[in-house]
Design a protein around this motif. Structure first.
Motif, PDB file in Angstrom:
ATOM      1  N   LYS A 113       0.835  -1.209   0.000  1.00 31.14           N
ATOM      2  CA  LYS A 113       0.000   0.000   0.000  1.00 31.14           C
ATOM      3  C   LYS A 113       0.864   1.251   0.000  1.00 31.14           C
ATOM      4  N   PHE A 131      -5.661   0.794  -4.279  1.00 33.58           N
ATOM      5  CA  PHE A 131      -4.960   0.546  -3.016  1.00 33.58           C
ATOM      6  C   PHE A 131      -5.596  -0.624  -2.256  1.00 33.58           C
ATOM      7  N   THR A 135      -4.693  -4.641   4.916  1.00 35.75           N
ATOM      8  CA  THR A 135      -3.248  -4.878   4.887  1.00 35.75           C
ATOM      9  C   THR A 135      -2.830  -5.646   6.137  1.00 35.75           C
TER      10      THR A 135
END
Length: 291
Positions: A113, A131, A135
């Protein structure tokens, strides 16, 4: 007039970029009852289909998204749920925006990212849709289509944001670009990659597989444990030979030109891909010297 010329130049570049994918065919290979790999242009795409929906690993280039989605629909009429990026390079993440618009949630390591939010080489920026939404730092476990998928980060290997994915019931490993089957690997030193980290990534992958595992490399044909072990031997041999040359006082230029370092694999045409034999010797030298 200057602005008009720039606009036409950008249009021509965009059209040329799209047109070079016109003849690309997306080919499908089945690995288990519900896992597949798609080959096209760019990184190999892993696919899991089932009652929970479609889960894919990487998405190649944006101009190929329609072809990729068509290939996926031939496997399943379920919705696209997730895309996991193995790292940030455009041949693995270029379709992120299109896949997000098709309903996918993008998943990747934290550093993916960070790098996707940085300007591209041409100064343009990725859209926010490209994006990752989810994460992780070290590892992530997901359960989809009746099996557990282990996703784990390997430090400073191909880049600083690499992830390997292991389908535990299907016994399928996707290595991303920490494995190039039948060719020299690209170790992106400018993006946190390193020779030692790359070697450790392969060792990490070997720890979770067995003789029956089917391996999806970042590039190249579907592989197995024996081939993966031979790839590790290549890496360790080149590291040892370059370290020996450094200890003998050989310069960067001498090591770059020394074909004896890579002779066995040059004979097997490993240098015919993106990384030729001269470049792999230079990469190993720079990484081991900390340059």
């Amino acid at each position: 007039m200057k602005l008009l010329a720039i606009s036409f130049s950008l249009l021509f570049t965009t059209l040329s970029s799209a047109q070079r994918f016109d003849d690309v065919e997306i080919k499908t290979e089945q690995l288990s009852d519900h896992t597949y790999v798609l080959f096209g242009a760019g990184g190999n795409i892993g696919v899991s289909v089932g009652d929970d929906g479609v889960f894919i690993i990487d998405d190649q280039f944006a101009p190929l998204s329609e072809k990729i989605l068509t290939a996926i629909k031939a496997l399943s009429d379920k919705p696209l749920r997730y895309v996991v990026n193995t790292h940030y390079h455009g041949d693995h993440t270029g379709g992120n925006e299109n896949m997000a618009n098709a309903g996918a949630t993008i998943v990747a390591h934290d550093n993916v990212k960070v790098r996707l939010k940085q300007p591209r080489r041409d100064g343009s920026e990725n859209p926010i849709e490209a994006f990752p939404v989810i994460t992780f730092n070290d590892k992530l476990n997901m359960t989809i289509n009746g099996e557990d998928v282990a996703i784990f980060h390997v430090d400073n290997a191909h880049t600083d944001g690499d992830a390997l994915l292991y389908f535990t019931q299907s016994n399928v490993l996707h290595t991303g670009d920490t494995y190039f089957n039948g060719r020299y690997p690209y170790i992106d030193l400018n993006s946190g990659g390193s020779v030692e980290g790359y070697i450790e990534a392969v060792k990490r992958g070997l720890m979770v597989i067995d003789d029956s595992t089917k391996i999806i490399p970042g590039h190249g044909t579907v592989s197995n444990k024996a081939e993966y072990e031979r790839f590790l031997k290549l890496l360790e041999t080149l590291r040892n030979r370059v370290n020996k040359a450094i200890a003998e006082g050989k310069s960067e230029g001498e090591i770059k030109a020394d074909t004896s370092i890579t002779k066995e694999w040059d004979a097997l045409d490993y240098g015919s891909g993106f990384i030729n034999s001269e470049r792999i010797r230079l990469t190993f030298y720079k990484s081991l010297m900390g340059k």
